[in-house]
Design an enzyme around this catalytic site. Structure first.
Site, short mmCIF file in Angstrom:
data_model
loop_
_atom_site.label_atom_id
_atom_site.label_comp_id
_atom_site.label_asym_id
_atom_site.label_seq_id
_atom_site.Cartn_x
_atom_site.Cartn_y
_atom_site.Cartn_z
NE ARG A 120 -7.81 -8.03 1.04
CZ ARG A 120 -7.45 -7.29 0.01
NH1 ARG A 120 -6.44 -6.46 0.10
NH2 ARG A 120 -8.10 -7.39 -1.14
CE LYS B 259 -4.42 -1.70 1.59
NZ LYS B 259 -5.43 -1.77 2.63
C1 9MG Z 1 -10.41 -5.21 -0.26
N1 9MG Z 1 -9.36 -4.66 0.58
C2 9MG Z 1 -8.33 -3.86 0.19
N2 9MG Z 1 -7.58 -3.53 1.25
C3 9MG Z 1 -8.14 -4.13 2.31
C4 9MG Z 1 -7.84 -4.16 3.68
O1 9MG Z 1 -6.82 -3.48 4.18
N3 9MG Z 1 -8.63 -4.88 4.50
C5 9MG Z 1 -9.71 -5.55 4.01
N4 9MG Z 1 -10.47 -6.24 4.88
N5 9MG Z 1 -10.04 -5.55 2.72
C6 9MG Z 1 -9.28 -4.85 1.91
#
Ligand code: 9MG
Length: 260
Positions: free
Chosen positions: A238, A204
């Site tokens: 994630r 990110k």
């Molecule tokens: C879909 N998506 C993109 N970034 C995310 C994040 O940080 N958390 C979650 N739950 N979904 C995300």
């Protein structure tokens, strides 16, 4: 949790996996690399992204979920805000809902109750197309905490069991770099919510801002924050780079398991 975007405008892979074959190959690779969950999404949520219609989202996600389910019983999460997509995804074999809107849109909360699967409730200030214009908080940790507490209460009141609720502070969703760093440092605070904690920082902008590198050169930064998050109490991270993160988290786990 491995990220599988089927969107042509995904911020981190520029739509590399925009066909079923490519996304399926990516899923296979993530499973072989040790992913515990795959998160399949058909609508980009990057800052400035535009919404896609239901038909397109269904066409992007459902055949992929069916194909993965034929191959493996790995838990599949559907990253969507549309209740029709939630229904179709669970019908096709998905076992979890990832809602960046924390199930606040339309009848999504009710549908999630009916589907009886774990849900991830994420915090976001604003909407994906405007959220990075001017993020503003008096006390970001308290405001995100209070929001998540409110959504946990709403989910429980609607009939979702605590063990099926996961919360996420929403890194990059209506937050400045300072907000993101403060939230990461304050992760232990979110343990007090008493439910599972998911975080997503992989590739990110917060990493790009510190390292001054484009999304495809943020692997080491992503691994660093994944390790920090795990040490500070995250249950699920994630990520895009599953194999590397699995190794990094194995080291965290080993240290955590040493008897004192
Ligand atoms: C879909 N998506 C993109 N970034 C995310 C994040 O940080 N958390 C979650 N739950 N979904 C995300």
């Amino acid at each position: 949790m491995g990220v599988i975007n089927t969107t042509p405008d995904s911020f981190s892979d520029g739509g590399k996996f925009d066909t079923l074959d490519k996304a399926f190959a990516q899923a296979q690779q993530m499973i072989a690399s040790g992913a515990d969950i795959l998160d399949v999404g058909g609508e980009s949520t990057r800052p400035g992204s535009e919404a896609v219609d239901e038909k397109q989202e269904l066409a992007r996600t459902i055949p992929l979920i069916k194909a993965i389910r034929q191959l493996s019983d790995i838990p599949i999460s559907i990253d969507t805000n549309k209740s029709a997509v939630m229904r179709a995804a669970v019908d096709a074999g998905a076992n979890m809902i990832n809602s960046i809107w924390a199930l606040q849109l339309d009848d999504s909360l009710q549908v999630a109750v009916e589907l009886n699967v774990p849900v991830c409730l994420m915090h976001m200030q604003g909407t994906p197309d405007t959220m990075q214009h001017n993020p503003d908080y008096q006390d970001v940790v308290k405001e995100v905490f209070d929001f998540l507490q409110g959504r946990i209460d709403a989910a429980r009141a609607a009939g979702i069991a605590s063990h099926n609720i996961i919360v996420d502070p929403g890194f990059g969703f209506g937050k400045t770099l300072e907000h993101n760093l403060l939230l990461l440092r304050s992760l232990p605070e979110f343990r007090k919510l008493g439910v599972q904690l998911l975080v997503g920082m992989s590739r990110k902008g917060m990493i790009g801002a510190i390292l001054d590198k484009p999304a495809d050169q943020r692997l080491y930064g992503s691994l660093s924050v994944a390790v920090m998050a795990a040490m500070l109490g995250a249950d699920i991270v994630r990520v895009h780079d599953v194999a590397e993160t699995v190794d990094a988290l194995a080291m965290v786990r080993a240290v955590g398991q040493v008897a004192s």
